[in-house]
Design a protein around this motif. Structure first.
Motif, PDB file in Angstrom:
ATOM      1  N   GLY A   1       0.807  -1.212   0.000  1.00 48.57           N
ATOM      2  CA  GLY A   1       0.000   0.000   0.000  1.00 48.57           C
ATOM      3  C   GLY A   1       0.843   1.265   0.000  1.00 48.57           C
ATOM      4  N   ALA A   2       0.487   2.192  -0.878  1.00 48.11           N
ATOM      5  CA  ALA A   2       1.150   3.496  -0.951  1.00 48.11           C
ATOM      6  C   ALA A   2       0.224   4.437  -1.709  1.00 48.11           C
ATOM      7  CB  ALA A   2       2.498   3.390  -1.656  1.00 48.11           C
ATOM      8  N   MET A   3       0.487   5.726  -1.580  1.00 47.42           N
ATOM      9  CA  MET A   3      -0.264   6.705  -2.362  1.00 47.42           C
ATOM     10  C   MET A   3       0.115   6.586  -3.828  1.00 47.42           C
ATOM     11  SD  MET A   3      -2.250   9.522  -2.476  1.00 47.42           S
ATOM     12  CE  MET A   3      -2.214  10.354  -0.884  1.00 47.42           C
ATOM     13  N   PRO A   4      -0.839   6.317  -4.713  1.00 48.55           N
ATOM     14  CA  PRO A   4      -0.493   6.193  -6.136  1.00 48.55           C
ATOM     15  C   PRO A   4      -0.255   7.561  -6.765  1.00 48.55           C
ATOM     16  CG  PRO A   4      -2.863   5.966  -5.850  1.00 48.55           C
ATOM     17  CD  PRO A   4      -2.272   6.084  -4.466  1.00 48.55           C
ATOM     18  N   ARG A   5       0.567   7.577  -7.791  1.00 48.65           N
ATOM     19  CA  ARG A   5       0.815   8.821  -8.516  1.00 48.65           C
ATOM     20  C   ARG A   5      -0.404   9.169  -9.358  1.00 48.65           C
ATOM     21  NH1 ARG A   5       6.529  10.164 -11.444  1.00 48.65           N
ATOM     22  NH2 ARG A   5       6.153  12.348 -11.931  1.00 48.65           N
ATOM     23  N   LYS A   6      -0.872  10.409  -9.242  1.00 46.13           N
ATOM     24  CA  LYS A   6      -2.038  10.872  -9.993  1.00 46.13           C
ATOM     25  C   LYS A   6      -1.605  11.808 -11.108  1.00 46.13           C
ATOM     26  CE  LYS A   6      -4.815  10.502  -5.781  1.00 46.13           C
ATOM     27  NZ  LYS A   6      -5.534  11.226  -4.720  1.00 46.13           N
ATOM     28  N   ALA A   7      -2.498  12.018 -12.069  1.00 44.64           N
ATOM     29  CA  ALA A   7      -2.192  12.884 -13.207  1.00 44.64           C
ATOM     30  C   ALA A   7      -1.771  14.267 -12.723  1.00 44.64           C
ATOM     31  CB  ALA A   7      -3.411  12.982 -14.114  1.00 44.64           C
ATOM     32  N   GLY A   8      -0.667  14.749 -13.257  1.00 42.43           N
ATOM     33  CA  GLY A   8      -0.199  16.072 -12.891  1.00 42.43           C
ATOM     34  C   GLY A   8       0.617  16.137 -11.615  1.00 42.43           C
ATOM     35  N   MET A   9       0.755  15.004 -10.931  1.00 42.75           N
ATOM     36  CA  MET A   9       1.487  14.985  -9.662  1.00 42.75           C
ATOM     37  C   MET A   9       2.985  14.875  -9.916  1.00 42.75           C
ATOM     38  SD  MET A   9       1.204  12.257  -6.458  1.00 42.75           S
ATOM     39  CE  MET A   9      -0.295  12.887  -5.724  1.00 42.75           C
ATOM     40  N   GLU A  10       3.745  15.747  -9.310  1.00 39.77           N
ATOM     41  CA  GLU A  10       5.194  15.681  -9.405  1.00 39.77           C
ATOM     42  C   GLU A  10       5.716  14.534  -8.527  1.00 39.77           C
ATOM     43  OE1 GLU A  10       7.203  17.502 -11.283  1.00 39.77           O
ATOM     44  OE2 GLU A  10       5.575  18.705 -12.128  1.00 39.77           O
ATOM     45  N   ARG A  11       6.871  13.979  -8.908  1.00 40.41           N
ATOM     46  CA  ARG A  11       7.449  12.874  -8.121  1.00 40.41           C
ATOM     47  C   ARG A  11       7.709  13.309  -6.673  1.00 40.41           C
ATOM     48  NH1 ARG A  11       9.759   7.903  -9.125  1.00 40.41           N
ATOM     49  NH2 ARG A  11      11.376   7.250  -7.677  1.00 40.41           N
ATOM     50  N   LYS A  12       8.122  14.568  -6.479  1.00 38.61           N
ATOM     51  CA  LYS A  12       8.396  15.052  -5.123  1.00 38.61           C
ATOM     52  C   LYS A  12       7.124  15.100  -4.277  1.00 38.61           C
ATOM     53  CE  LYS A  12       8.079  19.986  -6.356  1.00 38.61           C
ATOM     54  NZ  LYS A  12       8.793  21.278  -6.395  1.00 38.61           N
ATOM     55  N   ASP A  13       5.964  15.371  -4.927  1.00 38.18           N
ATOM     56  CA  ASP A  13       4.700  15.374  -4.196  1.00 38.18           C
ATOM     57  C   ASP A  13       4.319  13.952  -3.783  1.00 38.18           C
ATOM     58  OD1 ASP A  13       4.429  18.148  -4.572  1.00 38.18           O
ATOM     59  OD2 ASP A  13       3.510  17.837  -6.539  1.00 38.18           O
ATOM     60  N   LEU A  14       4.557  13.020  -4.686  1.00 41.12           N
ATOM     61  CA  LEU A  14       4.309  11.608  -4.378  1.00 41.12           C
ATOM     62  C   LEU A  14       5.210  11.158  -3.237  1.00 41.12           C
ATOM     63  CD1 LEU A  14       2.936   8.895  -5.288  1.00 41.12           C
ATOM     64  CD2 LEU A  14       4.958   8.521  -6.698  1.00 41.12           C
ATOM     65  N   LEU A  15       6.460  11.578  -3.291  1.00 41.63           N
ATOM     66  CA  LEU A  15       7.427  11.236  -2.252  1.00 41.63           C
ATOM     67  C   LEU A  15       6.966  11.748  -0.888  1.00 41.63           C
ATOM     68  CD1 LEU A  15      10.356  10.041  -1.840  1.00 41.63           C
ATOM     69  CD2 LEU A  15      11.151  12.393  -1.994  1.00 41.63           C
ATOM     70  N   ALA A  16       6.523  12.999  -0.846  1.00 39.00           N
ATOM     71  CA  ALA A  16       6.094  13.601   0.416  1.00 39.00           C
ATOM     72  C   ALA A  16       4.900  12.862   1.013  1.00 39.00           C
ATOM     73  CB  ALA A  16       5.749  15.072   0.199  1.00 39.00           C
TER      74      ALA A  16
ATOM     75  N   PRO B   1       7.661   5.551  -4.124  1.00 37.69           N
ATOM     76  CA  PRO B   1       9.005   5.139  -4.558  1.00 37.69           C
ATOM     77  C   PRO B   1       9.601   4.133  -3.577  1.00 37.69           C
ATOM     78  CG  PRO B   1       9.086   7.349  -3.632  1.00 37.69           C
ATOM     79  CD  PRO B   1       7.648   6.954  -3.648  1.00 37.69           C
ATOM     80  N   ALA B   2       9.675   2.870  -4.001  1.00 37.15           N
ATOM     81  CA  ALA B   2       9.896   1.743  -3.096  1.00 37.15           C
ATOM     82  C   ALA B   2      11.210   1.817  -2.329  1.00 37.15           C
ATOM     83  CB  ALA B   2       9.814   0.432  -3.882  1.00 37.15           C
ATOM     84  N   ASN B   3      12.310   2.126  -3.016  1.00 36.73           N
ATOM     85  CA  ASN B   3      13.615   2.140  -2.329  1.00 36.73           C
ATOM     86  C   ASN B   3      13.623   3.151  -1.194  1.00 36.73           C
ATOM     87  OD1 ASN B   3      13.960   1.141  -5.105  1.00 36.73           O
ATOM     88  ND2 ASN B   3      16.144   1.070  -4.656  1.00 36.73           N
ATOM     89  N   THR B   4      13.169   4.358  -1.496  1.00 38.20           N
ATOM     90  CA  THR B   4      13.178   5.421  -0.486  1.00 38.20           C
ATOM     91  C   THR B   4      12.157   5.157   0.609  1.00 38.20           C
ATOM     92  OG1 THR B   4      14.016   7.017  -2.092  1.00 38.20           O
ATOM     93  CG2 THR B   4      12.899   7.904  -0.154  1.00 38.20           C
ATOM     94  N   ASN B   5      11.007   4.619   0.251  1.00 33.07           N
ATOM     95  CA  ASN B   5      10.019   4.252   1.273  1.00 33.07           C
ATOM     96  C   ASN B   5      10.592   3.220   2.242  1.00 33.07           C
ATOM     97  OD1 ASN B   5       8.080   5.957   0.187  1.00 33.07           O
ATOM     98  ND2 ASN B   5       7.038   4.344  -0.968  1.00 33.07           N
TER      99      ASN B   5
END
Length: 334
Positions: free
Chosen positions: A90-105, A134-138
């Motif tokens: 389980g993790a927050m999925p990346r949505k349209a328009g979402m930057e990778r840094k927002d997903l990371l946060a 992002p699996a490695n960083t998570n």
């Protein structure tokens, strides 16, 4: 022979697509052994509890001989208490328009909480695989917030990338999957990963050949092959309108099976694990290496010769991981 002691296994994000495929593999014995009894815990958010009740019904209706109990919960204490294995899907999925840094946060906060839950409630011997990106960083964040559990008990999944690479080579050479061995994925589970076949072999025409000799297409191996593996997830989304689920679940099962049951003699697999400085990778980064596994302990394969092309690719993905880690740690301080 005395029956094996029951183990307790947690799957997070259990109501999602990957979870649905993965739960079957956990319960039927493919991962932990067909003679290994287990208690299964499914964790997800409160709005998904109705879905998980239905999944629990299905699991019980499968009448698996290995499955002793099934629990569905939205409570971290219930989910993480006394577990032997954690499959953090389980993790927050990346949505349209979402930057990778927002997903990371967004995901840093989830895995900080789950790390604390592991620290407080799980067995200290628990083995943890992170699938959610992002699996490695998570995985690194979860390990940071579980200081009572050895860092080497945390890993992230790059087996899907290895499986993808192995299939590409098999298809190119006109052989079966089992005729390809020794593929390595270095680095991050992202578009910077480095699928490396310089140490891989292909059984073709009764001979064991180096991949470069078997393919006889250096330009493809250094170009489109790498790009195809790196971008395969995006290609699946474009075609299916959904992210990889069946293949991700299969790769997670492969990863955890080898961790619990060991790798075949003479074979290595790709796992993102805490770097000890091997191959010049900064210590502490959760970085994918070739590993062998025995008695549930992994060991990075040493002494592989890396050419200049490979070193450059390995550094790019290490640099990305270092930046991701810095960004994630900054969020943790907010």
């Amino acid at each position: 022979m005395a029956p094996k002691e029951v183990i307790k296994v947690l799957v997070t994000g259990a109501a999602g697509q990957i979870g649905y495929s993965l739960l079957y593999m956990v319960a039927n014995g493919d991962i932990f052994g067909h003679d290994q009894p287990l208690d299964l815990v499914m964790l997800d958010i409160e709005p998904m509890m109705g879905v998980l009740e239905g999944v629990a019904m299905e699991l019980n209706d499968c009448a698996f001989t290995t499955l002793r109990s099934v629990v569905a919960t939205a409570d971290e204490k219930t989910g993480f208490s006394g577990i032997d294995a954690a499959l953090l899907v389980g993790a927050m999925p990346r949505k349209a328009g979402m930057e990778r840094k927002d997903l990371l946060a967004a995901n840093v906060r989830i895995f900080k909480s789950q790390g604390k839950a592991l620290d407080q409630f799980a067995k200290k011997t628990v083995k943890v695989i992170v699938v959610g990106n992002p699996a490695n960083t998570n995985a690194g964040i979860a390990a940071k917030y579980a200081p009572s559990i050895p860092t080497r008990n945390f890993s992230a999944m790059t087996r899907l990338d290895q499986n993808r690479a192995q299939h590409q080579i098999a298809a190119k050479c006109g052989v079966t999957i089992q005729d390809v061995s020794g593929v390595i994925v270095w680095g991050n589970h992202s578009s910077t990963q480095f699928p490396d076949v310089s140490h891989a072999k292909v059984n073709k025409g009764g001979k064991s050949l180096a991949v470069y000799a078997a393919c006889n297409d250096d330009a493809w191996l250094k170009g489109d092959f790498i790009k195809t593996v790196q971008s395969r997830g995006a290609a699946v989304i474009a075609a299916r309108k959904l992210s990889s689920a069946m293949s991700a679940a299969k790769a997670c099962a492969d990863h955890m099976r080898d961790w619990f049951q060991g790798t075949k003699h003479g074979h290595h697999v790709s796992m993102a694990v805490p770097s000890d400085g091997s191959y010049g990778v900064p210590a502490g980064l959760i970085y994918s290496f070739p590993v062998t596994i025995e008695n549930r302990e992994w060991k990075i394969v040493q002494g592989l010769e890396i050419n200049d092309f490979g070193r450059e690719k390995m550094k790019v993905t290490a640099d990305e991981l270092a930046q991701e880690r810095a960004d994630a740690l900054a969020v943790c301080q907010e």
